[in-house]
Structures are given as C-alpha cells and as structure tokens.
Write an enzyme that holds these catalytic residues in place. Sequence first.
Site, PDB file in Angstrom:
ATOM      1  N   VAL A   1       0.840  -1.207   0.000  1.00  0.00           N
ATOM      2  CA  VAL A   1       0.000   0.000   0.000  1.00  0.00           C
ATOM      3  C   VAL A   1       0.875   1.257   0.000  1.00  0.00           C
ATOM      4  O   VAL A   1       0.672   2.178  -0.793  1.00  0.00           O
ATOM      5  CB  VAL A   1      -0.972   0.007   1.205  1.00  0.00           C
ATOM      6  CG1 VAL A   1      -1.775   1.308   1.243  1.00  0.00           C
ATOM      7  CG2 VAL A   1      -1.911  -1.200   1.150  1.00  0.00           C
TER       8      VAL A   1
ATOM      9  N   ARG B   1      13.251  -2.328   6.163  1.00  0.00           N
ATOM     10  CA  ARG B   1      14.401  -2.808   5.391  1.00  0.00           C
ATOM     11  C   ARG B   1      14.860  -1.720   4.414  1.00  0.00           C
ATOM     12  O   ARG B   1      14.349  -1.610   3.292  1.00  0.00           O
ATOM     13  CB  ARG B   1      14.027  -4.080   4.635  1.00  0.00           C
ATOM     14  CG  ARG B   1      13.971  -5.295   5.567  1.00  0.00           C
ATOM     15  CD  ARG B   1      13.549  -6.535   4.827  1.00  0.00           C
ATOM     16  NE  ARG B   1      12.185  -6.425   4.363  1.00  0.00           N
ATOM     17  CZ  ARG B   1      11.754  -6.829   3.175  1.00  0.00           C
ATOM     18  NH1 ARG B   1      12.593  -7.349   2.312  1.00  0.00           N
ATOM     19  NH2 ARG B   1      10.490  -6.713   2.833  1.00  0.00           N
TER      20      ARG B   1
ATOM     21  N   LYS C   1      -6.835  -1.466  10.397  1.00  0.00           N
ATOM     22  CA  LYS C   1      -8.115  -1.907  10.993  1.00  0.00           C
ATOM     23  C   LYS C   1      -7.926  -2.560  12.356  1.00  0.00           C
ATOM     24  O   LYS C   1      -8.723  -2.360  13.267  1.00  0.00           O
ATOM     25  CB  LYS C   1      -8.848  -2.859  10.060  1.00  0.00           C
ATOM     26  CG  LYS C   1      -8.098  -4.135   9.898  1.00  0.00           C
ATOM     27  CD  LYS C   1      -8.432  -4.970   8.741  1.00  0.00           C
ATOM     28  CE  LYS C   1      -7.298  -5.948   8.580  1.00  0.00           C
ATOM     29  NZ  LYS C   1      -6.576  -5.886   7.382  1.00  0.00           N
TER      30      LYS C   1
ATOM     31  N   GLY D   1     -11.111  -1.460   1.877  1.00  0.00           N
ATOM     32  CA  GLY D   1     -10.158  -0.933   0.884  1.00  0.00           C
ATOM     33  C   GLY D   1     -10.598   0.341   0.195  1.00  0.00           C
ATOM     34  O   GLY D   1     -10.760   1.385   0.823  1.00  0.00           O
TER      35      GLY D   1
ATOM     36  N   ILE E   1     -13.396   1.174  -1.165  1.00  0.00           N
ATOM     37  CA  ILE E   1     -14.814   1.573  -1.143  1.00  0.00           C
ATOM     38  C   ILE E   1     -15.020   2.760  -0.204  1.00  0.00           C
ATOM     39  O   ILE E   1     -14.712   2.673   0.988  1.00  0.00           O
ATOM     40  CB  ILE E   1     -15.716   0.400  -0.675  1.00  0.00           C
ATOM     41  CG1 ILE E   1     -15.472  -0.844  -1.530  1.00  0.00           C
ATOM     42  CG2 ILE E   1     -17.189   0.812  -0.722  1.00  0.00           C
ATOM     43  CD1 ILE E   1     -16.223  -2.067  -1.065  1.00  0.00           C
TER      44      ILE E   1
ATOM     45  N   GLU F   1      -3.339 -15.516   2.255  1.00  0.00           N
ATOM     46  CA  GLU F   1      -1.964 -15.494   2.742  1.00  0.00           C
ATOM     47  C   GLU F   1      -1.547 -16.910   3.117  1.00  0.00           C
ATOM     48  O   GLU F   1      -2.397 -17.796   3.268  1.00  0.00           O
ATOM     49  CB  GLU F   1      -1.878 -14.572   3.959  1.00  0.00           C
ATOM     50  CG  GLU F   1      -2.164 -13.140   3.544  1.00  0.00           C
ATOM     51  CD  GLU F   1      -1.973 -12.151   4.684  1.00  0.00           C
ATOM     52  OE1 GLU F   1      -1.184 -12.435   5.581  1.00  0.00           O
ATOM     53  OE2 GLU F   1      -2.634 -11.118   4.638  1.00  0.00           O
TER      54      GLU F   1
ATOM     55  N   ASP G   1     -10.366 -10.764  10.673  1.00  0.00           N
ATOM     56  CA  ASP G   1     -10.249  -9.541   9.860  1.00  0.00           C
ATOM     57  C   ASP G   1     -11.623  -8.870   9.714  1.00  0.00           C
ATOM     58  O   ASP G   1     -11.765  -7.659   9.925  1.00  0.00           O
ATOM     59  CB  ASP G   1      -9.686  -9.932   8.476  1.00  0.00           C
ATOM     60  CG  ASP G   1      -9.619  -8.756   7.519  1.00  0.00           C
ATOM     61  OD1 ASP G   1      -8.654  -7.986   7.607  1.00  0.00           O
ATOM     62  OD2 ASP G   1     -10.539  -8.621   6.691  1.00  0.00           O
TER      63      ASP G   1
ATOM     64  N   LYS H   1     -13.200  -5.095  11.238  1.00  0.00           N
ATOM     65  CA  LYS H   1     -13.911  -4.113  10.414  1.00  0.00           C
ATOM     66  C   LYS H   1     -15.334  -3.908  10.938  1.00  0.00           C
ATOM     67  O   LYS H   1     -15.855  -2.784  10.939  1.00  0.00           O
ATOM     68  CB  LYS H   1     -13.925  -4.588   8.954  1.00  0.00           C
ATOM     69  CG  LYS H   1     -12.518  -4.616   8.344  1.00  0.00           C
ATOM     70  CD  LYS H   1     -12.488  -5.419   7.053  1.00  0.00           C
ATOM     71  CE  LYS H   1     -11.096  -5.444   6.442  1.00  0.00           C
ATOM     72  NZ  LYS H   1     -10.951  -6.425   5.359  1.00  0.00           N
TER      73      LYS H   1
HETATM   74  N1  HSE Z   1      -7.239  -9.758   3.960  1.00  0.00           N
HETATM   75  C1  HSE Z   1      -8.281  -8.830   3.685  1.00  0.00           C
HETATM   76  C2  HSE Z   1      -9.247  -9.399   2.674  1.00  0.00           C
HETATM   77  C3  HSE Z   1      -7.794  -7.515   3.135  1.00  0.00           C
HETATM   78  O1  HSE Z   1      -9.069 -10.511   2.197  1.00  0.00           O
HETATM   79  O2  HSE Z   1     -10.225  -8.738   2.391  1.00  0.00           O
HETATM   80  C4  HSE Z   1      -7.264  -6.616   4.199  1.00  0.00           C
HETATM   81  O3  HSE Z   1      -8.225  -6.318   5.154  1.00  0.00           O
END
Ligand code: HSE
Length: 429
Positions: free
Chosen positions: A16, A48, A106, A135, A137, A191, A202, A206
């Site tokens: 980002v 880094r 977040k 993101g 939106i 991930e 996550d 939010k």
């Molecule tokens: N890992 C999140 C997603 C994005 O898959 O929407 C970051 O919040």
Amino acid sequence: MRTRPLKVALLGCGVVGSEVARIMTTHADDLTQRIGAPVELAGVAVRRPSKVREGIDPELVTTDATALLKRGDIDIAIEVIGGIEPARTLITTAFEHGISVVSANKALLAQDGAALHAAAEQHGLDLYYEAAVAGAIPLVRPMRESLAGDKINRVMGIVNGTTNFILDKMDSTGAGYQEALDEATALGYAEADPTADVEGYDAAAKAAILAGIAFHTRVRLDDVYREGMTEVSAADFASAKRMGCTIKLLAILERAADGESVTARVHPAMIPLTHPLASVREAYNAVFVEAEAAGQLMFYGPGAGGAPTASAVLGDLVAVARNKLAEATGPGESAYTQLPVSPMGDVVTRYHISLDVADKPGVLAQVATTFAEHGVSIDTVRQQGKDGEASLVVVTHRAPDAALSGTVEALRKLDTVRGVASIMRVEGE
Ligand code: HSE
C-alpha cells in the site's frame, strides 16, 4: 494558493505504502490544486532500507520512524504499517508532535480506536481511516459524514475479499473448502497463514469499526460475535441452492427494534440469490446499509490491494490536508449514544439445520416437539430417506439465537438423531 508545502511522513512502504508514494508523485499537480497547497513526501520510514523502492528518493528513506515524526516539520503522517505495535506508539507520537494521521490499520482502530480518537482530539488533530475498512470503497466517510443526519439501523456486509473469493469458488464450481482455499492461495488472494481471514478475525475488526460509526457508540473487538467459514461444505452450498440461496461470510450490525441496544456479529450465512450481496463475486467487498430516511444503500468495490487501498488513503490525505490549511479538524469519534452491545443469544435470526436421523415412525414428531419446546417455529422440513436412515433439513422462522442453539443442543441428545450435519443462519430476507 499556498506555495509552502504540507510535509507528509509515510510510515511503512509495502504494497500500500509504495502505491501511496507513487500516486503522491505522479498526481502531485492535481493534489496541489485540490488541496490548495503542495503536499511533499518528506520522509519514508521502513524496516528494510536496502530494498530497492522504485520512484522513491533514497535520501527520504529512514529506519527511524520516531525521529522522522519528532524532527519538527511534519504536518501529516500516513500509517500503513499495520498491526498493533509499533503503529500505535508511532500514531501517539505523531499526535504529541502536532501531526494529523491517516491510517489504514483496521486491527489497531478496532482495538484502540477510542484511545487514539481521544489523543487526536486532545491535540486538536485529525485521525482518518477510510482505508481500514473495505479498501477502496468509500464507506467510512459516507457513514461518518454523508449519513450523519440520518439514523442507520442495520449494516450487512461482505468485508473480507479472501473469504468471498473462496466461497464464490465453492458456489460456482462445487469445490470443497480446502480446494477453494488452495486456489485462493495459488492466486495470491489468501496469505500463507489464512487464519485472520478464514476465521473471521479480519472481518470482525472491520465490523467493530463500522458498528461504532453506524450507531454512534463504542463497540470493542471483543463485543463482536465471530464464527469463521472453514466448516462450510459443498453439501451446504447444495442445500443453499435448493433454497434459492448462496453462502457468504457476513458482518451484520443491527440496532435492536427498541433502539436500546445493538448487536455485532460475523459468521457465514445463507442469503437469497435475489439479495444484492449474493451477486458480489470473487474478492470484491460490498456493504449494504439501511438508514431510516435514506433507505437501502449499497457500497461495492475492491476491498484490498495496493492501488485500491492507496486510493482511500489519498482521499483521506486530501481531506486532512484541507483541514490543516483551514486550521480545522474533521469529525472525531462520535460515541454519545453509549448503547450496550447485546450477546449473540439475543440476536433474532433463522437457522437452516441439516440432521442425520433414523428413518422410523415418530422421529419427525420427536424432532418437531424439540423445536416447539424451545419456542422455535419451523418454516419448512425436507426429508430424504435411504436404508433406514434419513437426512432431515429444517428451516426455522425467526427466533432468538439462544433458543435456536438450545434446540440444536437438545436435538443432539435425541437417540434418533445420529448427527447434526450442519447449522447455518439464514439472513437477508
Ligand atoms: N485480507 C483482507 C481481505 C484484506 O481478504 O479482504 C485486508 O483487510
């Protein structure tokens, strides 16, 4: 037009941050016109320093974020490090040094939003965080500002792209959870450790942020009921299809009918194919907001990714920079209603329950009696028998979650119930 630039410290330069720096450079003239003064990237704090960062003057790069904030000429800090520390300490340091903050964090906002808002207010500064939820939106600002004259009663959203990608694949291909997760990982959506996404952490962060904004009350991360989506099976999708539904991981925030409390939850749920959220495919996010005067609103778009998230950060940067020039601040935390957050047991919802039962006289009556004993009304029952066994799918009418889960507990204890194959809430009708 002021010619002296507003100086910006970029804290973090990953996916980002590097997009933020790129857009700040390539759109510098437009940003100057829109703000009324130039914004200058005055320092970039990284972990880094040896990594090559295209388009960023190596002279700006430092590993000492604290010194960058303390050097005395920074107006605005953009925090795109993520996680709790060092981000929390750096944001606090920024406020102590008269620096307004734009953050995409977040986890931190959900955990410590109240304290950070208080620190911003104490120092007469801004804390903006459009990028922390969904993101690109525009959602935080529309809810905090555009809908500030209305009353939001309900928010229902897909706020995690990884899980939406997985569920969409399961829906469209008939794949199981693991197969769809493997595809999401191979394509870079999930991930290496997908826990935060697939277990709903996550989305819960939010949800806490959105609930606070929607209901003008404080909703802590711990107040959000959370269930992940790792148990959703291909059989659940087959059942959903038979009902004209699909399955989504939803964040649902509701004001109680009497207006005296709120609920916040994240869990997988069946929703009708006719609901606008059902058509949200792949890794997209969408949030459905119901407000008293505005009615139903839908916010849709990319919920993650470098450039989309940077778009939200840049929008905040412009707003905060304009506030700085006007020697004003934007809206701070609004938590004046102080509504209690009710437990999941109080949420009124519907269940879709799939049972494996013995196929013999009286079983259906016994199952129906168990629902009745818990005050749960049955909407539909579908039975398919084979070799003395049967699968029974019961869909209930709306009832408190505590009554529904009590029913399931009692069903599990019946001799004639061999197992509860799946339980899924039904929403959006
Ligand atoms: N890992 C999140 C997603 C994005 O898959 O929407 C970051 O919040």
